[in-house]
Design a protein around this motif. Structure first.
Motif, PDB file in Angstrom:
ATOM      1  N   LEU A   1       0.861  -1.245   0.144  1.00  0.00           N
ATOM      2  CA  LEU A   1       0.011  -0.139  -0.086  1.00  0.00           C
ATOM      3  C   LEU A   1       0.824   1.108  -0.066  1.00  0.00           C
ATOM      4  N   SER A   2       2.283   1.207   0.432  1.00  0.00           N
ATOM      5  CA  SER A   2       2.977   2.374   0.127  1.00  0.00           C
ATOM      6  C   SER A   2       3.560   2.658  -1.251  1.00  0.00           C
TER       7      SER A   2
ATOM      8  N   GLN B   1      -0.957   3.675  -5.153  1.00  0.00           N
ATOM      9  CA  GLN B   1      -1.765   4.720  -4.662  1.00  0.00           C
ATOM     10  C   GLN B   1      -2.432   5.638  -5.517  1.00  0.00           C
TER      11      GLN B   1
ATOM     12  N   ASP C   1     -10.310   7.128  -3.470  1.00  0.00           N
ATOM     13  CA  ASP C   1     -10.750   6.758  -2.225  1.00  0.00           C
ATOM     14  C   ASP C   1     -12.022   6.025  -2.098  1.00  0.00           C
TER      15      ASP C   1
ATOM     16  N   ILE D   1     -10.879   2.467  -2.241  1.00  0.00           N
ATOM     17  CA  ILE D   1      -9.940   1.873  -1.180  1.00  0.00           C
ATOM     18  C   ILE D   1     -11.150   1.637   0.024  1.00  0.00           C
TER      19      ILE D   1
ATOM     20  N   ILE E   1     -11.809  -2.108   1.612  1.00  0.00           N
ATOM     21  CA  ILE E   1     -11.911  -2.480   3.308  1.00  0.00           C
ATOM     22  C   ILE E   1     -13.440  -2.935   3.417  1.00  0.00           C
TER      23      ILE E   1
ATOM     24  N   LEU F   1      -9.726   4.993   8.055  1.00  0.00           N
ATOM     25  CA  LEU F   1      -8.754   3.967   7.434  1.00  0.00           C
ATOM     26  C   LEU F   1      -8.348   4.289   6.101  1.00  0.00           C
ATOM     27  N   VAL F   2      -9.246   4.829   5.478  1.00  0.00           N
ATOM     28  CA  VAL F   2      -8.789   5.316   3.892  1.00  0.00           C
ATOM     29  C   VAL F   2      -7.666   6.523   4.052  1.00  0.00           C
TER      30      VAL F   2
ATOM     31  N   VAL G   1      -4.440   4.772   5.086  1.00  0.00           N
ATOM     32  CA  VAL G   1      -3.881   3.977   3.936  1.00  0.00           C
ATOM     33  C   VAL G   1      -3.236   5.203   2.989  1.00  0.00           C
ATOM     34  N   ARG G   2      -3.815   6.189   3.003  1.00  0.00           N
ATOM     35  CA  ARG G   2      -3.339   7.204   2.142  1.00  0.00           C
ATOM     36  C   ARG G   2      -2.021   7.905   2.723  1.00  0.00           C
TER      37      ARG G   2
ATOM     38  N   MET H   1       0.109   6.108   4.230  1.00  0.00           N
ATOM     39  CA  MET H   1       1.372   5.230   3.884  1.00  0.00           C
ATOM     40  C   MET H   1       1.976   5.393   2.478  1.00  0.00           C
ATOM     41  N   ASN H   2       1.590   6.470   1.725  1.00  0.00           N
ATOM     42  CA  ASN H   2       1.948   6.783   0.374  1.00  0.00           C
ATOM     43  C   ASN H   2       3.608   6.916   0.410  1.00  0.00           C
TER      44      ASN H   2
END
Ligand code: HEM
Length: 99
Positions: free
Chosen positions: A7-8, A13, A18, A21, A25, A46-47, A50-51, A53-54
């Motif tokens: 996810l990074s 990404q 969004d 994603i 989930i 959570l979205v 996750v963003r 982690m980019n």
């Protein structure tokens, strides 16, 4: 082992909105179970997580910290003054999802 998506990865990404994603989930995807019991507000957060982690965003953050001589570099030991990174360095990158 599960061949889970990295996810990074900036390419991943930017390939997902969004909404996509959130749906992954909520409904599950591949071997990932569904998390449909979570409230929509939790899924939305959570979205955002996750963003965050980019890797493109994290590298921009690190570069900003290094060029900021007043603050410690990312990963540096916390200074005794308890210096926090500048809020501007933590700001999210512009959304790629077109919202
Ligand atoms: C609340 C916790 C979790 C979040 C926020 C989350 C988030 C995500 C996201 C955003 C994707 C990418 C979906 C896409 O490509 O569009 C993904 C994929 C995946 N996740 Fe999770 N996940 C969670 C929990 C789990 C758990 C517990 C497992 C272990 C069973 C898991 C295993 C996987 C796998 C295997 C994939 C790759 C699915 C595929 O592309 O076939 N995830 N996850």
């Amino acid at each position: 082992m599960l061949k889970a998506t990295n996810l990074s990865e900036p390419a991943w990404q930017s390939a997902r909105t969004d909404e996509q994603i959130a749906a992954a989930i909520k409904l599950g995807r591949g071997q990932m179970p569904s998390f449909s019991q979570l409230p929509d507000m939790t899924i939305a957060k959570l979205v955002k997580l996750v963003r965050m982690m980019n890797m493109a965003r994290l590298e921009a953050h690190a570069a900003a910290a290094v060029s900021d001589s007043a603050g410690p570099a990312v990963g540096a030991a916390p200074s005794s003054s308890g210096h926090a990174p500048k809020p501007s360095a933590l700001a999210p990158l512009p959304k790629s999802s077109g919202r």
